[in-house]
Design an enzyme around this catalytic site. Sequence first.
Site, PDB file in Angstrom:
ATOM      1  N   SER A 246       0.822  -1.203   0.000  1.00  0.00           N
ATOM      2  CA  SER A 246       0.000   0.000   0.000  1.00  0.00           C
ATOM      3  C   SER A 246       0.867   1.268   0.000  1.00  0.00           C
ATOM      4  O   SER A 246       1.784   1.368  -0.797  1.00  0.00           O
ATOM      5  CB  SER A 246      -0.976  -0.057   1.188  1.00  0.00           C
ATOM      6  OG  SER A 246      -2.126   0.699   0.917  1.00  0.00           O
ATOM      7  N   ASP A 341      -7.826  -6.074  -6.403  1.00  0.00           N
ATOM      8  CA  ASP A 341      -7.531  -4.990  -5.464  1.00  0.00           C
ATOM      9  C   ASP A 341      -8.486  -3.834  -5.769  1.00  0.00           C
ATOM     10  O   ASP A 341      -8.457  -3.269  -6.859  1.00  0.00           O
ATOM     11  CB  ASP A 341      -6.077  -4.550  -5.642  1.00  0.00           C
ATOM     12  CG  ASP A 341      -5.642  -3.488  -4.642  1.00  0.00           C
ATOM     13  OD1 ASP A 341      -6.500  -2.936  -3.940  1.00  0.00           O
ATOM     14  OD2 ASP A 341      -4.428  -3.213  -4.581  1.00  0.00           O
ATOM     15  N   HIS A 375      -6.847  -6.422  -1.863  1.00  0.00           N
ATOM     16  CA  HIS A 375      -5.752  -5.510  -1.499  1.00  0.00           C
ATOM     17  C   HIS A 375      -4.940  -5.994  -0.303  1.00  0.00           C
ATOM     18  O   HIS A 375      -3.718  -5.931  -0.308  1.00  0.00           O
ATOM     19  CB  HIS A 375      -6.338  -4.120  -1.190  1.00  0.00           C
ATOM     20  CG  HIS A 375      -5.292  -3.105  -0.814  1.00  0.00           C
ATOM     21  ND1 HIS A 375      -4.369  -2.621  -1.723  1.00  0.00           N
ATOM     22  CD2 HIS A 375      -5.018  -2.488   0.370  1.00  0.00           C
ATOM     23  CE1 HIS A 375      -3.576  -1.744  -1.117  1.00  0.00           C
ATOM     24  NE2 HIS A 375      -3.950  -1.653   0.151  1.00  0.00           N
TER      25      HIS A 375
END
Length: 436
Positions: A246, A341, A375
């Site tokens: 991230s 994601d 994700h």
Amino acid sequence: MSHCLKNVKSQRMKVSLVSGEMSSQVRLRLLPSARCLFDEPIQVKVAGLRSRQVVSMKARSTDEKGVVFSSSATYRADGSGEIDLKRDPSLSGSYVGVEPMGLLWSMRADTLHKYFFKNNSLNPHVVKFSVHEGEERMLAEVNNERLLIGDGVSRLPVKEGNMRGVLFTPPGEGPFPAVLDLSTFPSEKRASLLANKGFVVLAVAVYTDKPDNVKELHLDHFKEAVDFLQQHPKVGSKGVGIISRSKGADIALSLAAYVPGVEATVWINGSNANIAVPLYYRKRQILTPLLYDSSKVITTNSGAIVIKYSVKNPLAEENKGSLVPIEQAKGRFLFVASEDDLNWDSKGYMDEMVERLKRHGKDNFETVYYPRAGHLLEPPYGPFCPSALHGLLSSSVLWGGEPVAHAAAEVHMWKKIQEFLRSQLSCDATRTKAKL
């Protein structure tokens, strides 16, 4: 006499509860042991049931915020009254089919948008497994202690210069390879689990203050972490590895591009550009921020939003100053992307980075791609999280992923990451002696 009998009975009761037995004949066992590392699989077996008896198997755990997560699956015993989750399919419940670790990854909270918080490495992840006849009557139960920090691994909070982190060191003198674990917010889970595998790991968060208060980031602070690891007496690797996901992933790319000594970078579901705030290095701005377009946020019926399409295009002329010049990197990359994601277009960013490196005549990368994963790729066997509060946006967001595929991706990825880091960070005993 009756007093003695009472004592004997209470002792028997204690023994039966410790061994995971509630009824005299039903036995619930976790193999090879009820105590293991967080990222290790276990075999769940039940014996002493009636032939072909149908029971529900349950798992339950409470996270660090006091939120209860649970799962339940229906199983039918074989002719001998036994169930083995490695062999037998769940007929209904939180998942169906043969899923040996399904009770763990399918645990959910009763309320929507909850992430299982397990960031403190010193306390084990305790899961209560139980077998029930119908919904009510418990036949057997046993606790599974899933440790984040193994025997002999040391944990040391570090405050040096501008750097704040937690250092995990394996037992023994080494030499060990060194890894910087960059998480968006403070978390010790991934770092402590890597230290169990023989890496010296420094866990550092991108945001140690409230994100609203952070107007700029300085790469120098993260360089201090790289330098700290290189100077550690137990570290024998020539350079440092980085693992990131991230927002941490674009900081990791920037370290690889601008800071010497970064030999291996694991990038998981991140961006190819500097997200959200300007990045400075040596007192000058090196990357502009790639921003969000809030008009492109999608609201869903569950109340969570999809932000994937609201990130501006980093390849647009006005945003190119945010792209990380990864072609400057001397080390190797492992790019890991999930197709589902919903936080951002990780697969698209990965493809663009591969193209960029190829254009510059570089082949210093490997890619791993998971079609139905979301994700939040993490070390395996934690509860799958489809949606939760976003730390930077103060709204709940959809993370994406199909539970079975996502859980399988985590198992595969975790092994792949360790192989990559080990292969790139070879150790030399003479280096550690020189530091001593």
